[in-house]
Design a protein around this motif. Sequence first.
Motif, PDB file in Angstrom:
ATOM      1  N   LEU A  80       1.314  -4.029  10.188  1.00  0.00           N
ATOM      2  CA  LEU A  80       1.712  -4.480   8.854  1.00  0.00           C
ATOM      3  C   LEU A  80       3.235  -4.470   8.734  1.00  0.00           C
ATOM      4  CD1 LEU A  80      -0.975  -2.677   6.656  1.00  0.00           C
ATOM      5  CD2 LEU A  80      -0.901  -5.097   7.313  1.00  0.00           C
ATOM      6  N   ASP A  82       7.025  -6.781   7.944  1.00  0.00           N
ATOM      7  CA  ASP A  82       7.572  -7.512   6.799  1.00  0.00           C
ATOM      8  C   ASP A  82       7.042  -8.936   6.683  1.00  0.00           C
ATOM      9  OD1 ASP A  82       9.036  -5.310   6.148  1.00  0.00           O
ATOM     10  OD2 ASP A  82      10.904  -6.005   7.056  1.00  0.00           O
ATOM     11  N   GLN A  86       1.603  -8.904   1.750  1.00  0.00           N
ATOM     12  CA  GLN A  86       1.361  -7.600   1.137  1.00  0.00           C
ATOM     13  C   GLN A  86      -0.056  -7.497   0.575  1.00  0.00           C
ATOM     14  OE1 GLN A  86       4.421  -6.657  -1.692  1.00  0.00           O
ATOM     15  NE2 GLN A  86       6.016  -6.477  -0.129  1.00  0.00           N
ATOM     16  N   SER A  87      -0.748  -8.611   0.477  1.00  0.00           N
ATOM     17  CA  SER A  87      -2.125  -8.619  -0.016  1.00  0.00           C
ATOM     18  C   SER A  87      -3.123  -8.182   1.054  1.00  0.00           C
ATOM     19  CB  SER A  87      -2.497 -10.023  -0.498  1.00  0.00           C
ATOM     20  OG  SER A  87      -2.315 -10.971   0.549  1.00  0.00           O
ATOM     21  N   SER A  89      -4.585  -5.271   3.474  1.00  0.00           N
ATOM     22  CA  SER A  89      -4.618  -3.819   3.627  1.00  0.00           C
ATOM     23  C   SER A  89      -5.798  -3.417   4.499  1.00  0.00           C
ATOM     24  CB  SER A  89      -4.719  -3.125   2.256  1.00  0.00           C
ATOM     25  OG  SER A  89      -5.926  -3.480   1.607  1.00  0.00           O
TER      26      SER A  89
END
Length: 204
Positions: A80, A82, A86-87, A89
Amino acid sequence: MDAAAFWDRIAPKYAKDPISDQTAYEATLGRMRHYLQPHHHVVELGCGTGSTALSLAPGVKNYIGTDVSSAMIDIARSKLRDDVPQSLSFTVAPAADIPDGPVDAVLALNLFHLLPDLTQVLHNIYRALPSGGLLIAKTGLLKDGAWYLGLMIPVMQALGKAPYVRRLSEADMLTALREAGFEKVETIRQGGIAPRLFTVHRKP
C-alpha cells in the motif's frame, strides 16, 4: 495444522512464486473488470498477498481484501504505497466473515475448494449482497482433474505441504451456488491438470 497456520507458514514463498498460468489469470482479470463498476463496493475473500486487489481497486469505489492468514495480509499491506488508491484496505478475517458496510460484489478467487465450511460461506455472501449484487469466483475442480490428484493430495497434506482441499466438480460448484440462491450469469472453464471454473453469479 489449521488453515491460518498453513498459509502463514508458506506466505513468504507464496509471495515470490510466479503465477502458474499468466494467460488464464489475465483473462480472469479482464472478465472481472467487465463486471466491476466505478460505484461498486467490493470485498475479496481470500485475497492472499493482494496482487489482484491492487489490479482491480483503481476501477471501483471501495475495495476490502480479507484473508485468514495474518502473514498474507502483512505482505498485502506492505504494497500500500502512495500510488495505490486509499480506498483499498486489507484485514485479517476468515472467509465466513463478510465486512460490515455496503457490498456490491464479492470476489472469491481460488478459494472455494479450500473451504470446509463452503455452504456457510455461500450463505453469508448471499445474505451480505443486495438484490443484483455479484459473486465472482474462480474455483479449482480437483474432481475433474488428473486421476492421480486424489492420491497425491492426501500425501502432501500428511507432510504439511497442502491445506484442506475439497474435491469439487464443475457440476458440484454450480449446484452449490444454485442451492445458495444465486443465478448464473457467466461461466468459463479453464483447463489443465486441475481445471478451474470462473463463475459470475447474481443475487436475484
